[in-house]
Enzyme design. Sequence first.
Site, short mmCIF file in Angstrom:
data_model
loop_
_atom_site.label_atom_id
_atom_site.label_comp_id
_atom_site.label_asym_id
_atom_site.label_seq_id
_atom_site.Cartn_x
_atom_site.Cartn_y
_atom_site.Cartn_z
N ASP A 157 0.83 -1.21 0.00
CA ASP A 157 0.00 0.00 0.00
C ASP A 157 0.86 1.26 0.00
O ASP A 157 0.68 2.16 -0.83
CB ASP A 157 -0.88 0.01 1.26
CG ASP A 157 -2.35 -0.23 0.96
OD1 ASP A 157 -2.81 0.20 -0.11
OD2 ASP A 157 -3.03 -0.84 1.79
N THR A 189 -7.66 -5.75 -0.44
CA THR A 189 -6.52 -6.25 0.35
C THR A 189 -6.57 -7.75 0.57
O THR A 189 -5.54 -8.42 0.53
CB THR A 189 -6.45 -5.52 1.71
OG1 THR A 189 -7.68 -5.70 2.42
CG2 THR A 189 -6.20 -4.04 1.51
N HIS A 220 -18.28 -7.07 2.19
CA HIS A 220 -18.30 -5.91 1.31
C HIS A 220 -19.70 -5.51 0.85
O HIS A 220 -19.93 -4.39 0.46
CB HIS A 220 -17.41 -6.15 0.10
CG HIS A 220 -15.95 -6.14 0.45
ND1 HIS A 220 -15.00 -6.65 -0.38
CD2 HIS A 220 -15.30 -5.69 1.54
CE1 HIS A 220 -13.80 -6.52 0.19
NE2 HIS A 220 -13.98 -5.93 1.35
#
Length: 339
Positions: free
Chosen positions: A47, A130, A223
């Site tokens: 990241d 991720t 999600h």
Amino acid sequence: MTDPARMLEAAHEAVRLAAHVCRDVQRRLDDVRAITKDDDSPVTVADFASQAVVAHVLRERLGEIPLVAEETSAFLRDPDHRTQLGAALEAARISWPEATEQSLLDAIDLGDAEPDPEGGFWTLDPIDGTKGFLRGQQYAVALGFVRGREPVLAAMACPNLSRNHAASLETPDPVGSVYLAERGSGATEHDALEGAEPPTRLDPGASRSDVGFVVTASVEKKHTSRGDTDRVLELLTEGGAEIAPPARLDSQCKYAVVARGQADAYLRLPRKGGYVERIWDHAAGSLIATESGARAVDLAGEPLDFSLGRGLESNRGIVAVREPWFDRVLDAIGRLRRE
């Protein structure tokens, strides 16, 4: 605004070089974990390195860059995280060989700008997806330029997503893909490794209607509400639609799969009230999808408003749907909301 072609060229280079960084870290997951003593540290390292590389390239190519990104350097500046700083620097040097600790930290902090819709600003998710990254599957480096209420430029690297639309979404591709879009000018698909194959323009008329309605679905349950998605599919079935198995993958790569006609819809139905989507999670992907024949709106059918800061404060949920399914899907979502 600077010449859009020049901006898009710089964005393309930025996400492509960041993809090389992320691919290298993903290949060395166990080594990075061993160095940092933390199972999740590889995505943290990638990241920071990805954001630094993107910010560095944009600044080198375009000068002053208002960038709104997910990360700041505070974590890496903590003396307790020297190991992660060293690992992030090593990763960034794959694409930015002359990087130093200070230049890396400074580049990361370029992403701490305030959104300026009137003047325009870049927004970046250095690694979207991720869990997919840690599983060795799909993730994205997603960069968009917002002006006014909407993104007007997008560059998104999907390092593990094959340009062969029939290839498995679960198997990492050795080349990967990059998607570019400019508002009103369409979208194109490129190799993530430079020069492997010529780019292609995404066809707004492309569809997998021969196999029935295909929805993208996250591998990660948190999600979106799978129960609500299942109910939408039931309502479509009641209306005579044939439902095909979902295309399962994480990250904004879902937008790319819709953009290229491999799926008909991406439904992000919030699991709880009050959840606000972040702009960097949708700016690039939504533009690529809309420039390829889809429509991206919220659950009420309202346009997405990227002008309110770091969150899509005026929108609840997101749907990106290709024609001819748009009206039928919005109708099914409306029935679900009334239920």
